[in-house]
Design a protein around this motif. Sequence first.
Motif, mmCIF file in Angstrom:
data_model
loop_
_atom_site.group_PDB
_atom_site.id
_atom_site.type_symbol
_atom_site.label_atom_id
_atom_site.label_comp_id
_atom_site.label_asym_id
_atom_site.label_seq_id
_atom_site.Cartn_x
_atom_site.Cartn_y
_atom_site.Cartn_z
ATOM 1 N N GLY A 21 0.787 -1.214 0.000
ATOM 2 C CA GLY A 21 0.000 0.000 0.000
ATOM 3 C C GLY A 21 0.821 1.266 0.000
ATOM 4 N N SER A 22 2.020 1.206 -0.539
ATOM 5 C CA SER A 22 2.845 2.398 -0.696
ATOM 6 C C SER A 22 3.285 2.496 -2.152
ATOM 7 C CB SER A 22 4.073 2.349 0.220
ATOM 8 O OG SER A 22 4.954 1.297 -0.155
ATOM 9 N N PHE A 23 3.778 3.677 -2.532
ATOM 10 C CA PHE A 23 4.311 3.885 -3.872
ATOM 11 C C PHE A 23 5.822 4.016 -3.804
ATOM 12 C CE2 PHE A 23 0.107 4.959 -5.464
ATOM 13 C CZ PHE A 23 0.190 4.625 -6.813
ATOM 14 N N ALA A 24 6.521 3.294 -4.661
ATOM 15 C CA ALA A 24 7.945 3.537 -4.872
ATOM 16 C C ALA A 24 8.055 4.597 -5.958
ATOM 17 C CB ALA A 24 8.652 2.258 -5.305
ATOM 18 N N TRP A 68 -4.673 11.918 -7.285
ATOM 19 C CA TRP A 68 -3.782 12.501 -6.280
ATOM 20 C C TRP A 68 -3.596 11.512 -5.146
ATOM 21 C CZ3 TRP A 68 -7.927 15.577 -8.158
ATOM 22 C CH2 TRP A 68 -7.539 16.635 -8.991
ATOM 23 N N VAL A 69 -2.330 11.207 -4.864
ATOM 24 C CA VAL A 69 -1.991 10.302 -3.765
ATOM 25 C C VAL A 69 -1.224 11.107 -2.720
ATOM 26 C CG1 VAL A 69 -0.810 8.179 -3.107
ATOM 27 C CG2 VAL A 69 -1.815 8.380 -5.401
ATOM 28 N N GLN A 70 -1.805 11.249 -1.549
ATOM 29 C CA GLN A 70 -1.178 12.022 -0.473
ATOM 30 C C GLN A 70 -0.601 11.081 0.567
ATOM 31 O OE1 GLN A 70 -3.704 14.979 1.280
ATOM 32 N NE2 GLN A 70 -2.251 15.498 2.889
ATOM 33 N N GLY A 71 0.574 11.437 1.085
ATOM 34 C CA GLY A 71 1.168 10.591 2.104
ATOM 35 C C GLY A 71 2.487 11.128 2.594
ATOM 36 N N ARG A 72 3.235 10.245 3.227
ATOM 37 C CA ARG A 72 4.529 10.601 3.810
ATOM 38 C C ARG A 72 5.634 10.037 2.932
ATOM 39 N NH1 ARG A 72 4.246 14.615 7.535
ATOM 40 N NH2 ARG A 72 6.284 14.821 8.478
ATOM 41 N N LEU A 73 6.552 10.909 2.512
ATOM 42 C CA LEU A 73 7.636 10.516 1.608
ATOM 43 C C LEU A 73 8.918 10.316 2.403
ATOM 44 C CD1 LEU A 73 8.323 10.120 -1.440
ATOM 45 C CD2 LEU A 73 9.022 12.532 -1.466
ATOM 46 N N ARG A 74 9.513 9.130 2.259
ATOM 47 C CA ARG A 74 10.743 8.800 2.980
ATOM 48 C C ARG A 74 11.764 8.169 2.041
ATOM 49 N NH1 ARG A 74 6.504 7.303 6.437
ATOM 50 N NH2 ARG A 74 6.553 8.336 8.494
ATOM 51 N N GLU A 75 13.032 8.280 2.409
ATOM 52 C CA GLU A 75 14.095 7.626 1.649
ATOM 53 C C GLU A 75 14.009 6.112 1.826
ATOM 54 O OE1 GLU A 75 18.113 10.092 1.092
ATOM 55 O OE2 GLU A 75 17.712 9.564 3.174
ATOM 56 N N SER A 116 -4.084 9.001 1.650
ATOM 57 C CA SER A 116 -5.369 9.175 0.964
ATOM 58 C C SER A 116 -5.153 9.176 -0.538
ATOM 59 C CB SER A 116 -6.047 10.478 1.391
ATOM 60 O OG SER A 116 -5.309 11.606 0.956
ATOM 61 N N VAL A 117 -6.215 8.780 -1.264
ATOM 62 C CA VAL A 117 -6.194 8.755 -2.727
ATOM 63 C C VAL A 117 -7.483 9.386 -3.234
ATOM 64 C CG1 VAL A 117 -6.053 7.333 -4.812
ATOM 65 C CG2 VAL A 117 -4.827 6.619 -2.742
ATOM 66 N N VAL A 118 -7.358 10.301 -4.188
ATOM 67 C CA VAL A 118 -8.527 10.924 -4.813
ATOM 68 C C VAL A 118 -8.384 10.817 -6.324
ATOM 69 C CG1 VAL A 118 -9.811 13.065 -5.180
ATOM 70 C CG2 VAL A 118 -8.906 12.531 -2.909
ATOM 71 N N ALA A 119 -9.420 10.323 -6.989
ATOM 72 C CA ALA A 119 -9.456 10.237 -8.453
ATOM 73 C C ALA A 119 -10.496 11.214 -8.976
ATOM 74 C CB ALA A 119 -9.795 8.817 -8.894
ATOM 75 N N ALA A 120 -10.158 11.907 -10.067
ATOM 76 C CA ALA A 120 -11.068 12.919 -10.610
ATOM 77 C C ALA A 120 -11.110 12.844 -12.124
ATOM 78 C CB ALA A 120 -10.626 14.319 -10.172
ATOM 79 N N ASP A 121 -12.308 13.042 -12.685
ATOM 80 C CA ASP A 121 -12.474 13.186 -14.128
ATOM 81 C C ASP A 121 -13.576 14.213 -14.366
ATOM 82 O OD1 ASP A 121 -14.851 11.844 -13.647
ATOM 83 O OD2 ASP A 121 -14.178 9.954 -14.508
ATOM 84 N N VAL A 128 -10.728 7.217 -2.901
ATOM 85 C CA VAL A 128 -10.557 5.781 -3.153
ATOM 86 C C VAL A 128 -9.836 5.166 -1.955
ATOM 87 C CG1 VAL A 128 -9.549 4.029 -4.668
ATOM 88 C CG2 VAL A 128 -10.389 6.188 -5.633
ATOM 89 N N ALA A 129 -10.414 4.144 -1.360
ATOM 90 C CA ALA A 129 -9.788 3.475 -0.226
ATOM 91 C C ALA A 129 -8.535 2.737 -0.688
ATOM 92 C CB ALA A 129 -10.767 2.499 0.417
ATOM 93 N N VAL A 130 -7.521 2.710 0.178
ATOM 94 C CA VAL A 130 -6.270 2.039 -0.176
ATOM 95 C C VAL A 130 -6.523 0.562 -0.469
ATOM 96 C CG1 VAL A 130 -3.961 1.404 0.639
ATOM 97 C CG2 VAL A 130 -4.881 3.670 1.144
ATOM 98 N N GLY A 131 -7.430 -0.055 0.280
ATOM 99 C CA GLY A 131 -7.754 -1.459 0.031
ATOM 100 C C GLY A 131 -8.334 -1.685 -1.353
ATOM 101 N N ASP A 132 -9.196 -0.763 -1.791
ATOM 102 C CA ASP A 132 -9.767 -0.870 -3.138
ATOM 103 C C ASP A 132 -8.689 -0.667 -4.192
ATOM 104 O OD1 ASP A 132 -12.258 -1.303 -2.088
ATOM 105 O OD2 ASP A 132 -12.871 0.801 -2.204
#
Length: 234
Positions: A21-24, A68-75, A116-121, A128-132
Amino acid sequence: MIAVDGIDPTTTPVHHLLCDGSFAVTVPSAGRLAASVATAGAAGVQAVLEMTDYAPIALREPVRSLVWVQGRLREVADRDVSELLDLIAASDPNPALLQVHSDESRYALMRLEIESVVAADSTGAESVAVGDLLAARPDPFCAMESCWLQHLESDHRDVVDRLANRLPGALRRGRVRPLGLDRYGVALRVESDGGDHDVRLPFAAPVDDVTGLSRAIRVLMGCPFLNGLRARRV
Protein backbone atom coordinates in the motif's frame (compact mmCIF):
# COMPACT_ATOMS: atom_id res chain seq x y z
CA MET A 1 4.66 14.90 -10.57
CA ILE A 2 5.40 14.87 -6.87
CA ALA A 3 4.85 17.99 -4.80
CA VAL A 4 6.14 19.04 -1.38
CA ASP A 5 5.26 22.31 0.31
CA GLY A 6 7.78 25.03 -0.53
CA ILE A 7 9.38 23.16 -3.45
CA ASP A 8 8.41 23.29 -7.11
CA PRO A 9 6.65 20.09 -8.28
CA THR A 10 9.14 17.48 -9.47
CA THR A 11 8.78 14.96 -12.27
CA THR A 12 9.00 11.36 -11.10
CA PRO A 13 9.70 8.89 -13.95
CA VAL A 14 8.95 5.86 -11.76
CA HIS A 15 5.81 5.61 -9.61
CA HIS A 16 5.08 1.98 -8.77
CA LEU A 17 2.32 0.76 -6.45
CA LEU A 18 3.66 -1.84 -4.01
CA CYS A 19 1.65 -4.62 -2.39
CA ASP A 20 2.01 -3.06 1.06
CA GLY A 21 0.00 0.00 0.00
CA SER A 22 2.84 2.40 -0.70
CA PHE A 23 4.31 3.88 -3.87
CA ALA A 24 7.95 3.54 -4.87
CA VAL A 25 8.92 6.76 -6.62
CA THR A 26 12.10 8.23 -8.05
CA VAL A 27 13.12 11.87 -7.80
CA PRO A 28 16.22 13.70 -9.09
CA SER A 29 19.00 12.87 -6.64
CA ALA A 30 20.58 16.34 -6.92
CA GLY A 31 17.35 18.30 -6.47
CA ARG A 32 15.85 20.16 -3.51
CA LEU A 33 13.22 17.49 -2.94
CA ALA A 34 15.79 14.72 -2.39
CA ALA A 35 17.74 16.97 -0.03
CA SER A 36 14.61 17.86 1.93
CA VAL A 37 13.61 14.22 2.40
CA ALA A 38 17.16 13.25 3.41
CA THR A 39 17.21 16.01 6.04
CA ALA A 40 13.86 14.89 7.46
CA GLY A 41 15.21 11.40 8.12
CA ALA A 42 12.80 8.76 9.42
CA ALA A 43 10.03 11.35 9.88
CA GLY A 44 9.86 11.98 6.13
CA VAL A 45 7.94 14.86 4.57
CA GLN A 46 4.30 15.32 3.59
CA ALA A 47 3.95 14.96 -0.20
CA VAL A 48 1.37 14.59 -2.96
CA LEU A 49 1.90 12.42 -6.03
CA GLU A 50 -0.17 13.68 -8.98
CA MET A 51 -0.74 11.34 -11.92
CA THR A 52 -2.26 12.72 -15.11
CA ASP A 53 -4.04 10.57 -17.70
CA TYR A 54 -3.71 12.12 -21.16
CA ALA A 55 -5.87 11.16 -24.14
CA PRO A 56 -3.91 9.36 -26.90
CA ILE A 57 -5.37 11.61 -29.60
CA ALA A 58 -5.03 15.38 -30.09
CA LEU A 59 -7.93 16.92 -28.18
CA ARG A 60 -8.48 20.57 -27.24
CA GLU A 61 -8.23 19.49 -23.61
CA PRO A 62 -5.98 16.43 -23.50
CA VAL A 63 -6.42 15.52 -19.81
CA ARG A 64 -8.90 12.68 -19.23
CA SER A 65 -8.43 12.20 -15.50
CA LEU A 66 -6.22 12.94 -12.50
CA VAL A 67 -5.22 10.95 -9.44
CA TRP A 68 -3.78 12.50 -6.28
CA VAL A 69 -1.99 10.30 -3.77
CA GLN A 70 -1.18 12.02 -0.47
CA GLY A 71 1.17 10.59 2.10
CA ARG A 72 4.53 10.60 3.81
CA LEU A 73 7.64 10.52 1.61
CA ARG A 74 10.74 8.80 2.98
CA GLU A 75 14.09 7.63 1.65
CA VAL A 76 14.63 3.95 0.92
CA ALA A 77 17.58 2.64 2.93
CA ASP A 78 20.65 1.87 0.82
CA ARG A 79 20.56 -1.78 1.86
CA ASP A 80 17.00 -2.14 0.47
CA VAL A 81 17.40 -0.27 -2.83
CA SER A 82 18.66 -3.13 -5.02
CA GLU A 83 15.96 -5.55 -3.89
CA LEU A 84 13.22 -2.98 -4.41
CA LEU A 85 14.54 -2.08 -7.87
CA ASP A 86 14.46 -5.76 -8.86
CA LEU A 87 10.91 -6.06 -7.57
CA ILE A 88 9.76 -3.06 -9.62
CA ALA A 89 11.64 -4.15 -12.76
CA ALA A 90 9.97 -7.57 -12.68
CA SER A 91 6.66 -5.98 -13.66
CA ASP A 92 7.71 -2.54 -14.94
CA PRO A 93 11.16 -2.57 -16.62
CA ASN A 94 11.40 1.22 -16.76
CA PRO A 95 14.78 2.40 -18.16
CA ALA A 96 14.89 5.05 -15.42
CA LEU A 97 15.52 2.26 -12.91
CA LEU A 98 19.02 1.90 -14.35
CA GLN A 99 19.78 5.44 -13.21
CA VAL A 100 19.07 4.71 -9.55
CA HIS A 101 21.83 3.69 -7.15
CA SER A 102 24.42 3.37 -9.94
CA ASP A 103 27.76 4.95 -10.87
CA GLU A 104 25.89 7.60 -12.86
CA SER A 105 22.97 7.93 -10.48
CA ARG A 106 20.45 10.56 -11.55
CA TYR A 107 17.56 9.51 -9.34
CA ALA A 108 16.98 8.66 -5.70
CA LEU A 109 14.51 5.93 -4.78
CA MET A 110 11.86 6.83 -2.21
CA ARG A 111 8.70 5.38 -0.75
CA LEU A 112 5.42 7.29 -0.41
CA GLU A 113 3.32 5.85 2.44
CA ILE A 114 -0.28 6.39 1.30
CA GLU A 115 -2.67 8.33 3.52
CA SER A 116 -5.37 9.17 0.96
CA VAL A 117 -6.19 8.76 -2.73
CA VAL A 118 -8.53 10.92 -4.81
CA ALA A 119 -9.46 10.24 -8.45
CA ALA A 120 -11.07 12.92 -10.61
CA ASP A 121 -12.47 13.19 -14.13
CA SER A 122 -15.11 15.26 -15.89
CA THR A 123 -17.84 13.75 -13.69
CA GLY A 124 -16.24 14.88 -10.42
CA ALA A 125 -13.80 13.68 -7.76
CA GLU A 126 -14.02 10.66 -5.48
CA SER A 127 -11.95 9.28 -2.62
CA VAL A 128 -10.56 5.78 -3.15
CA ALA A 129 -9.79 3.47 -0.23
CA VAL A 130 -6.27 2.04 -0.18
CA GLY A 131 -7.75 -1.46 0.03
CA ASP A 132 -9.77 -0.87 -3.14
CA LEU A 133 -6.66 0.48 -4.86
CA LEU A 134 -4.68 -2.65 -3.99
CA ALA A 135 -7.54 -4.94 -5.03
CA ALA A 136 -7.97 -3.26 -8.43
CA ARG A 137 -6.71 -5.05 -11.52
CA PRO A 138 -5.75 -3.56 -14.90
CA ASP A 139 -8.50 -3.34 -17.47
CA PRO A 140 -8.07 -6.17 -20.02
CA PHE A 141 -7.76 -3.62 -22.85
CA CYS A 142 -5.48 -1.04 -21.18
CA ALA A 143 -2.39 -1.98 -23.21
CA MET A 144 -4.30 -1.67 -26.50
CA GLU A 145 -6.62 1.24 -25.77
CA SER A 146 -4.35 4.00 -27.12
CA CYS A 147 -3.81 2.28 -30.47
CA TRP A 148 -7.49 1.46 -30.83
CA LEU A 149 -8.61 5.02 -30.12
CA GLN A 150 -6.06 6.39 -32.59
CA HIS A 151 -7.28 3.86 -35.17
CA LEU A 152 -10.92 4.86 -34.60
CA GLU A 153 -10.04 8.54 -34.96
CA SER A 154 -8.02 8.17 -38.17
CA ASP A 155 -9.62 5.25 -40.02
CA HIS A 156 -13.10 4.56 -38.68
CA ARG A 157 -14.97 7.82 -38.54
CA ASP A 158 -18.09 5.89 -39.50
CA VAL A 159 -17.96 3.95 -36.22
CA VAL A 160 -17.59 7.14 -34.19
CA ASP A 161 -20.49 8.74 -36.08
CA ARG A 162 -22.76 5.79 -35.39
CA LEU A 163 -21.84 5.84 -31.71
CA ALA A 164 -22.54 9.58 -31.72
CA ASN A 165 -26.11 8.82 -32.77
CA ARG A 166 -26.64 7.54 -29.21
CA LEU A 167 -25.93 10.98 -27.77
CA PRO A 168 -28.60 13.54 -26.80
CA GLY A 169 -29.51 15.76 -29.75
CA ALA A 170 -27.92 18.86 -28.20
CA LEU A 171 -24.51 17.16 -28.13
CA ARG A 172 -24.54 15.90 -31.70
CA ARG A 173 -23.89 19.39 -33.04
CA GLY A 174 -20.33 19.33 -31.72
CA ARG A 175 -17.29 17.44 -32.96
CA VAL A 176 -17.42 13.96 -31.45
CA ARG A 177 -14.09 12.28 -30.68
CA PRO A 178 -13.22 8.85 -29.20
CA LEU A 179 -12.00 9.45 -25.64
CA GLY A 180 -11.83 6.13 -23.82
CA LEU A 181 -12.45 2.41 -24.13
CA ASP A 182 -12.58 -0.23 -21.40
CA ARG A 183 -14.46 -3.37 -20.39
CA TYR A 184 -17.42 -1.30 -19.19
CA GLY A 185 -18.04 0.94 -22.18
CA VAL A 186 -16.94 3.66 -24.59
CA ALA A 187 -16.31 7.30 -23.68
CA LEU A 188 -16.73 10.12 -26.21
CA ARG A 189 -15.58 13.73 -26.04
CA VAL A 190 -17.84 16.33 -27.66
CA GLU A 191 -15.98 19.51 -28.61
CA SER A 192 -18.32 22.42 -29.35
CA ASP A 193 -18.47 26.20 -29.18
CA GLY A 194 -20.30 25.84 -25.88
CA GLY A 195 -17.45 23.85 -24.30
CA ASP A 196 -16.29 20.27 -24.08
CA HIS A 197 -18.46 17.45 -22.74
CA ASP A 198 -17.55 13.85 -21.93
CA VAL A 199 -20.22 11.18 -22.37
CA ARG A 200 -19.97 7.51 -21.47
CA LEU A 201 -21.87 4.84 -23.41
CA PRO A 202 -21.98 1.76 -21.16
CA PHE A 203 -22.06 -1.79 -22.44
CA ALA A 204 -24.98 -3.99 -21.41
CA ALA A 205 -22.49 -6.10 -19.43
CA PRO A 206 -18.72 -5.96 -18.82
CA VAL A 207 -16.58 -7.69 -21.47
CA ASP A 208 -13.31 -9.56 -21.00
CA ASP A 209 -11.92 -10.28 -24.47
CA VAL A 210 -11.67 -8.81 -27.96
CA THR A 211 -14.59 -10.88 -29.26
CA GLY A 212 -16.87 -9.63 -26.50
CA LEU A 213 -15.66 -6.07 -27.00
CA SER A 214 -16.36 -6.17 -30.75
CA ARG A 215 -19.87 -7.46 -30.15
CA ALA A 216 -20.59 -4.88 -27.45
CA ILE A 217 -19.51 -2.03 -29.72
CA ARG A 218 -21.71 -3.35 -32.54
CA VAL A 219 -24.65 -3.37 -30.12
CA LEU A 220 -23.97 0.28 -29.27
CA MET A 221 -23.79 1.08 -32.98
CA GLY A 222 -27.13 -0.60 -33.60
CA CYS A 223 -25.57 -3.13 -35.95
CA PRO A 224 -28.04 -5.93 -36.89
CA PHE A 225 -25.24 -8.50 -37.23
CA LEU A 226 -24.35 -8.79 -33.55
CA ASN A 227 -22.17 -11.84 -34.04
CA GLY A 228 -20.76 -10.91 -37.43
CA LEU A 229 -22.12 -11.91 -40.83
CA ARG A 230 -24.35 -14.95 -40.76
CA ALA A 231 -24.79 -17.43 -43.58
CA ARG A 232 -28.10 -17.07 -45.41
CA ARG A 233 -30.51 -19.89 -44.80
CA VAL A 234 -31.96 -21.57 -47.88
